[in-house]
Scaffold this motif. Sequence first.
Motif, short mmCIF file in Angstrom:
data_model
loop_
_atom_site.label_atom_id
_atom_site.label_comp_id
_atom_site.label_asym_id
_atom_site.label_seq_id
_atom_site.Cartn_x
_atom_site.Cartn_y
_atom_site.Cartn_z
N LYS A 1 0.84 -1.20 0.00
CA LYS A 1 0.00 0.00 0.00
C LYS A 1 0.88 1.27 0.00
O LYS A 1 0.60 2.25 -0.69
N VAL A 2 1.97 1.21 0.79
CA VAL A 2 2.90 2.33 0.86
C VAL A 2 3.53 2.59 -0.51
O VAL A 2 3.63 3.74 -0.97
N THR B 1 0.94 4.18 -2.81
CA THR B 1 0.67 5.56 -2.41
C THR B 1 1.78 6.49 -2.90
O THR B 1 1.52 7.53 -3.51
N GLN C 1 1.62 10.48 -3.48
CA GLN C 1 0.95 10.74 -2.19
C GLN C 1 1.82 10.20 -1.05
O GLN C 1 2.81 9.52 -1.31
N HIS D 1 1.89 8.44 3.20
CA HIS D 1 1.12 7.69 4.20
C HIS D 1 1.45 8.16 5.61
O HIS D 1 1.03 7.53 6.58
N GLN E 1 4.36 16.04 1.38
CA GLN E 1 3.54 15.55 0.26
C GLN E 1 3.90 16.27 -1.05
O GLN E 1 4.13 15.62 -2.07
#
Length: 401
Positions: free
Chosen positions: A34-35, A38, A43, A45, A52
């Motif tokens: 997921k990291v 992202t 983006q 986390h 960002q």
Amino acid sequence: MKAVFMGLGYIGLPTATVAAGKGLQVVGVDINEKVIETINQGQIHIVEPGLQQLVQSVVEAGNLRASLFPEEADVFLIVVPTPFKGGNHEPDITYVTAATQAVIPYLKEGDLYIIESTSPVGTTEKMMQLIYAERPELKGKIYIAYCPERVLPGNVLYELEHNDRVIGGINKESTEKAVQFYSRFVKGNLHKTNSRTAEMCKLTENSSRDVQIAFANELSLICDKAGINVWELIELANKHPRVNILQPGCGVGGHCIAVDPYFITADFPVESQLIAKSREINNYKSFWCAEKIKNAILEFELKSKRKPVVAIMGLAFKPNIDDLRESPAKYIAQKVMQAELDGLLIVEPNISEHPVFKLTNYKEAYEKADIVTFLVAHNEFKTLPWTDDKVILDFCGIFKK
Ligand code: SAJ
């Protein structure tokens, strides 16, 4: 120059991003899919001001790419967590070992391998042995160093660039090579030493702070018994040109100061008496605060023949942040929740909601409570007026009164 960062957490991601911003080709590796997703979308986390935007720009420019696997590079950085083993305070370097094992197949002559993770003394040498055991042909042909991070969450991007750094190689050539690498994106001074000293330096910095806070906390216990205002006492003592006492609080939290000293006490139990005792004092201070609140509740009941409304002011691990992890205030709040009350009002102005704690506005809580306990010195609380109508337990010097 191409660098692989093993670990894209609170330190790995900002460091990888800053390096990419200076034109390095950076591959960030993490075990969390997921990291990876992202970050590749530009983006992030984690919460860190300014990060960002910077991630987005270096990802769009093609200088930062996240991946589940390492690949060939010129520099490999290990920036993974070093937690404790099970429930005790023995440091666990499994993640450092696993990350090192993952990069070993990609190492080649002339490469630089750096550990940034907070580590017990001797970890860099251990990893060197691991690398040479699997790749004996690289012996003496790669550079190995330790360089701890020192940044303060919330100000990471600035501090990454401007703080001085301590860099310790397993030999002089490794130190020099690592200094060259960091000079590409660090403006602070780069101090050269050996790997053991660099490892110990990180542990020393945070232990020093823990010991100094323990001194302030011990004073607060003495002053409570002696009927002396500890805040006034410390302010007066600090007028001495060579005295600088820190502030007592409701304990020491966070992921660094309350953790790193154990990396010393685990390996040097006989020698590290003061460091170990300071940890005990700072932990005891949280327990003591919870007991004080419980006693105040009982006294109120005896006097007023009803149960009080109690306000818990602050849950974060230090002032003016939204981070509740390893927070002594949270521990105390949980203890107070076990008492029978007419109402418990929990306040944390830096977060809007919490899955366990129902939050109340700080002014409303202050107005409604019979007993107000100040656990964290958030700026908002300092605007509240002192009142003699309530029982006020000020553990963090809001009123210094
Ligand atoms: N605290 C007190 N009294 C004081 C100062 C702090 O009780 O006078 C408490 C705070 O409330 C908090 C705890 O100590 O619960 C730790 O807060 P902190 O601000 O001292 O430290 P951290 O954990 O946010 O960050 C530290 C920093 N280290 C030092 O200041 C030596 C930072 O530079 C490190 O990068 C970080 O640890 C880390 O990652 O090691």
